[in-house]
Design a protein around this motif. Structure first.
Motif, mmCIF file in Angstrom:
data_model
loop_
_atom_site.group_PDB
_atom_site.id
_atom_site.type_symbol
_atom_site.label_atom_id
_atom_site.label_comp_id
_atom_site.label_asym_id
_atom_site.label_seq_id
_atom_site.Cartn_x
_atom_site.Cartn_y
_atom_site.Cartn_z
ATOM 1 N N GLU B 45 0.815 -1.213 0.000
ATOM 2 C CA GLU B 45 0.000 0.000 0.000
ATOM 3 C C GLU B 45 0.852 1.267 0.000
ATOM 4 O O GLU B 45 0.321 2.375 -0.088
ATOM 5 C CB GLU B 45 -0.917 0.050 1.226
ATOM 6 C CG GLU B 45 -1.709 -1.209 1.509
ATOM 7 C CD GLU B 45 -2.818 -1.400 0.498
ATOM 8 O OE1 GLU B 45 -3.267 -0.384 -0.065
ATOM 9 O OE2 GLU B 45 -3.212 -2.547 0.240
ATOM 10 N N GLY B 46 2.151 1.106 0.171
ATOM 11 C CA GLY B 46 3.018 2.276 0.228
ATOM 12 C C GLY B 46 2.781 3.098 1.485
ATOM 13 O O GLY B 46 2.782 4.320 1.468
ATOM 14 N N LEU B 116 10.600 2.386 0.433
ATOM 15 C CA LEU B 116 10.056 2.295 -0.926
ATOM 16 C C LEU B 116 8.821 3.178 -1.087
ATOM 17 O O LEU B 116 8.512 3.613 -2.192
ATOM 18 C CB LEU B 116 9.688 0.847 -1.256
ATOM 19 C CG LEU B 116 10.830 -0.069 -1.679
ATOM 20 C CD1 LEU B 116 10.317 -1.475 -1.874
ATOM 21 C CD2 LEU B 116 11.487 0.419 -2.948
ATOM 22 N N ALA B 117 8.128 3.432 0.024
ATOM 23 C CA ALA B 117 6.907 4.231 -0.066
ATOM 24 C C ALA B 117 7.197 5.632 -0.583
ATOM 25 O O ALA B 117 6.336 6.282 -1.173
ATOM 26 C CB ALA B 117 6.237 4.305 1.305
ATOM 27 N N GLU B 120 8.943 6.247 -6.413
ATOM 28 C CA GLU B 120 7.903 6.038 -7.418
ATOM 29 C C GLU B 120 7.489 4.568 -7.401
ATOM 30 O O GLU B 120 8.319 3.673 -7.275
ATOM 31 C CB GLU B 120 8.477 6.399 -8.789
ATOM 32 C CG GLU B 120 7.437 6.462 -9.875
ATOM 33 C CD GLU B 120 8.083 6.423 -11.253
ATOM 34 O OE1 GLU B 120 7.371 6.193 -12.218
ATOM 35 O OE2 GLU B 120 9.312 6.619 -11.324
ATOM 36 N N ARG B 121 6.176 4.324 -7.545
ATOM 37 C CA ARG B 121 5.712 2.938 -7.481
ATOM 38 C C ARG B 121 5.640 2.349 -8.885
ATOM 39 O O ARG B 121 5.292 3.031 -9.828
ATOM 40 C CB ARG B 121 4.332 2.882 -6.834
ATOM 41 C CG ARG B 121 4.392 3.220 -5.351
ATOM 42 C CD ARG B 121 3.050 3.595 -4.828
ATOM 43 N NE ARG B 121 2.084 2.516 -4.925
ATOM 44 C CZ ARG B 121 2.126 1.428 -4.173
ATOM 45 N NH1 ARG B 121 3.099 1.276 -3.310
ATOM 46 N NH2 ARG B 121 1.210 0.514 -4.300
ATOM 47 N N LYS B 125 2.243 -2.327 -9.293
ATOM 48 C CA LYS B 125 1.917 -2.134 -7.872
ATOM 49 C C LYS B 125 2.356 -3.332 -7.014
ATOM 50 O O LYS B 125 1.632 -3.784 -6.133
ATOM 51 C CB LYS B 125 0.420 -1.909 -7.698
ATOM 52 C CG LYS B 125 -0.091 -0.679 -8.421
ATOM 53 C CD LYS B 125 -1.259 -0.093 -7.644
ATOM 54 C CE LYS B 125 -1.740 1.207 -8.225
ATOM 55 N NZ LYS B 125 -2.482 1.036 -9.469
ATOM 56 N N TYR B 126 3.506 -3.853 -7.299
ATOM 57 C CA TYR B 126 4.072 -4.957 -6.509
ATOM 58 C C TYR B 126 3.157 -6.173 -6.465
ATOM 59 O O TYR B 126 3.039 -6.826 -5.439
ATOM 60 C CB TYR B 126 4.368 -4.494 -5.079
ATOM 61 C CG TYR B 126 5.298 -3.322 -4.986
ATOM 62 C CD1 TYR B 126 6.615 -3.425 -5.423
ATOM 63 C CD2 TYR B 126 4.877 -2.120 -4.459
ATOM 64 C CE1 TYR B 126 7.470 -2.345 -5.338
ATOM 65 C CE2 TYR B 126 5.733 -1.029 -4.373
ATOM 66 C CZ TYR B 126 7.029 -1.162 -4.822
ATOM 67 O OH TYR B 126 7.880 -0.105 -4.738
ATOM 68 N N ARG B 189 15.278 0.883 -6.958
ATOM 69 C CA ARG B 189 14.046 0.293 -6.437
ATOM 70 C C ARG B 189 14.079 -1.228 -6.543
ATOM 71 O O ARG B 189 13.726 -1.940 -5.608
ATOM 72 C CB ARG B 189 12.852 0.842 -7.208
ATOM 73 C CG ARG B 189 11.543 0.576 -6.527
ATOM 74 C CD ARG B 189 10.387 1.048 -7.361
ATOM 75 N NE ARG B 189 10.327 0.331 -8.632
ATOM 76 C CZ ARG B 189 9.893 0.863 -9.768
ATOM 77 N NH1 ARG B 189 9.505 2.113 -9.800
ATOM 78 N NH2 ARG B 189 9.856 0.151 -10.862
#
Lengths: 439, 243
Positions: B45-46, B116-117, B120-121, B125-126, B189
């Motif tokens: 969810e970051g 990581l939050a 940039e994602r 979204k993982y 990342r």
């Protein structure tokens, strides 16, 4: 004496008599009697054997057909057995129905023993909580539902409200678990799937938040133009009064939207409030000064600080709650009245009380005061420009700090609103900066 | 029932002690499960704050391990258990070590997740990491369930699950390499993510270990470094274990 017994005795007498007659013919009479009685005894033994064999192998054999007293005994046993069979069946049927009905319950039911071990559970409980039958009977429930919040709930003795949590090994749904103690140390654990309910609730909250947010932009434009119009010297004086009213109402709408947004922000965050120290005395002094500066205030506004203690929590939320309480008091107290703010700390925690000598609230309204848009009477608060959300905000802000709100009121005499905070949230002696420059 | 057999003992106090320490282990397991769940949630969810909370709460896992360890030493010294009871204590001591290591890996995931939050994602979204995370979570859950139920068969299934986790780990590793080659800006990342995936894979190994201790506890067989198929055959052949 029953006829069978008379008959049996008569038969015995006859046997002895026949033996005696036989004895008279073949030798000494006693020999005849002994032979006769011996035969009689053999016959009785045979009957006894038949009876015993039948009792032993009852399921395969028909009842033996024996005459005399033995026949009666056999008949009586058959009758008793049939009756027992009938009751057994009825009981078994009742039990089956009971089991079927509990299995069909829409909620999961688990019977727990004194050590929280599982005694029995229905199929729904097995599905919801991932229990296995029959191996899990006898295991402790907290060995299988290991989530820390559940363990805390189980070992607290306060089961008034259900615990809403995610079931083990499932990330999509929500369960409401409730413990109902009964009997000697036993308890029922009820499990209900509340996923849908939670989803609807979330949707409602999102809707309110989004709608309020969307309303804000057009309203800003409207109040902006109204402000310009009100300042315009060339406008026809006939329009002065309508524009003033429109401005006031636009301001009120702004306040309602701000409160709605504040409320949905508080609701979205159901975790406990953070633990930053707040200088409550400084905050209250500021609030009292603001109250004194207002034009429509009651004649007397007093602040009593019985303690220099502060609170751990979110300064913005606490201030918003306190401001709402003070605002209410000012609104409902006549110019000649008096308002008293009091901050004190005792063994039960910290308390902030706002007492006024205003119009008061009829007692039947007290339990519903913190509902949103609840009005004691329709004209009362709207006329004073309230949003109808103030006390709802107070309630939510206090809840986030483990606190609660109590209200005492007498109609025509005044009301006292008190915010209570638990001892764990109290800072004994606050030493932070003047409280003026938070963040 | 095998639980009853293992717990059968003349001294009631001893039984209570053993039961208590078993409960403590499962309580610790429950907390570790929650930590793992939150760490994965924080990453996916970051949520940087949640990640930090997870990382700072690891001390509680360590404290639980120390407490249980002491309790076990006390039982060993005072009661000198034998046979099945001794196996339970040994299995508990090993299990808590693995749980504590899972806690450490979770702490790592929490830290990296909060870091990581702020970056940039990625477009996916993982998703893969989330899937692997749920898989590993399920493994830890199943291993602890098997421990609670003294269920060697379920424990074996958990141990076998580790292969799948390893395969998933390799797939994500390859994916990360592709990302790095495609876009050098994603290297940082992707490297961070590799740590997370690595940690998850290690947690899978620890869950497998716990499953193996359960089999040891129930059957008295040390199955480490044994092919799992052989173990399955042995469990099936073992007399009187099925209920």
């Amino acid at each position: 004496m029953k006829a069978v017994w008379t008959f049996a005795l008569a038969r015995l007498a006859l046997v002895v008599l026949l033996g005696l007659i036989l004895g008279l013919f073949i030798g000494p009479p006693w020999l005849g009697v002994v032979i006769a009685v011996g035969l009689y005894l053999a016959w009785q033994l045979r009957n006894l054997y038949l009876l015993e064999r039948w009792l032993r192998l009852r399921s395969q054999l028909d009842p033996p057909t024996i005459g005399g007293i033995w026949g009666d005994i056999v008949a009586e046993i058959v009758r008793l057995y049939r009756r027992k069979q009938y009751h057994k069946q009825r009981l078994a049927q009742l039990f089956r129905e009971l089991r079927r009905s509990t299995a069909a319950l829409p909620d999961g039911v688990i019977v727990l023993g004194g050590q929280y071990e599982i005694v029995w559970f229905n199929r729904r409980a097995a599905n919801l909580l991932g229990l296995k039958r029959p191996g899990d009977v006898g295991l402790r429930i907290d060995n299988l539902i290991r989530s820390p919040e559940f363990i805390r709930y189980l070992h607290s003795s306060d089961y008034a409200a259900p615990l809403v949590m995610r079931p083990p090994a499932d990330t999509e749904s929500y369960l409401a678990l409730q413990i109902v103690p009964y009997g000697a140390g036993q308890s029922l654990l009820l499990a209900r799937d509340v996923t849908e309910q939670r989803r609807l609730e979330a949707m409602r909250k999102d809707f309110v938040a989004n709608a309020s947010h969307e309303l804000r932009t057009p309203l800003t434009v409207i109040s902006g133009y109204l402000d310009t119009l009100a300042e315009d010297p060339e406008i026809d004086p006939v329009w002065r009064s309508p524009i003033r009213d429109m401005r006031a109402q636009a301001q009120r709408m702004n306040a309602i939207i701000a409160d709605l947004l504040e409320l949905s922000r508080l609701e979205a965050n159901d975790a406990e409030a953070p633990q930053a120290p707040i200088d409550v005395p400084a905050m209250l002094e500021r609030l009292a000064r603001d109250a004194l500066a207002r034009a429509e205030r009651p004649a007397e506004v007093r602040l009593e600080l019985d303690a220099r203690a502060g609170l751990y929590g979110d300064a913005r939320e606490i201030e918003s709650a306190f401001t709402n309480l003070v605002d209410n008091a000012i609104k409902y107290t006549p110019r000649t009245g008096r308002i008293e703010l009091r901050w004190r700390v005792d063994a039960a925690g910290a308390h902030f009380a706002v007492a006024d000598t205003g119009i008061g609230i009829p007692s039947q309204h007290l339990p519903r005061l913190t509902e949103r848009f609840y009005r004691v009477d329709a004209g009362r608060s709207r006329g004073l420009g309230g949003s109808g959300l103030g006390l709802a905000i107070v309630k939510h802000a206090l809840q986030r700090h483990g606190g609660r709100l109590t209200v005492e009121s007498a109609e025509g005499k005044g009301s006292t609103f008190t915010a209570h905070f638990p001892p764990a949230r109290v800072v004994a002696a606050i030493t932070v900066d003047g409280g003026g420059d938070r963040r | 029932m095998e639980t009853a057999d293992l717990m059968h003992h003349t001294s009631r106090r001893f039984n209570e002690d053993l039961e208590k320490v078993r409960n403590q282990v499962l309580q610790m397991g429950g907390f570790v499960e929650q930590q793992l769940h939150r760490a994965i949630g924080a990453l996916v969810e970051g949520d940087s704050r949640l990640g930090e909370v997870v990382a700072t709460e690891d001390y509680r896992v360590n404290a639980m391990e120390v407490a249980i360890d002491e309790e076990c030493s006390r039982i060993l010294a005072l009661r000198a258990p034998a046979a099945g009871d001794l196996r339970v204590i040994v299995a508990i001591i090993k299990t808590i070590t693995d749980l504590e290591r899972i806690g450490d890996e979770v702490e790592k995931i929490g830290y990296i997740g909060s870091r990581l939050a702020t970056m940039e994602r990625p477009a996916d979204k993982y998703r893969e990491v989330k899937h692997l995370g749920r898989h590993v979570e399920q493994m830890v859950h199943d291993a602890l369930d098997a421990f609670a139920r003294m269920d060697a068969r379920a424990a074996l299934l958990t141990a076998q699950e580790d292969r799948m986790v390893d395969e998933e780990y390799e797939a994500i590793q390859r994916q990360c390499m592709t990302f790095m080659m495609e876009d050098p800006r994603a290297i940082r990342r992707a490297l961070e993510l590799m740590w997370v995936v690595r940690a998850l894979e290690r947690i899978g190994d620890h869950a497998k270990n716990i499953g193996e201790y359960v089999i040891y506890m129930v059957h008295g067989k040390d199955i480490r470094h044994t092919a799992l198929e052989d173990v399955a055959r042995q469990i099936d052949a073992a007399p009187g274990v099925r209920q």
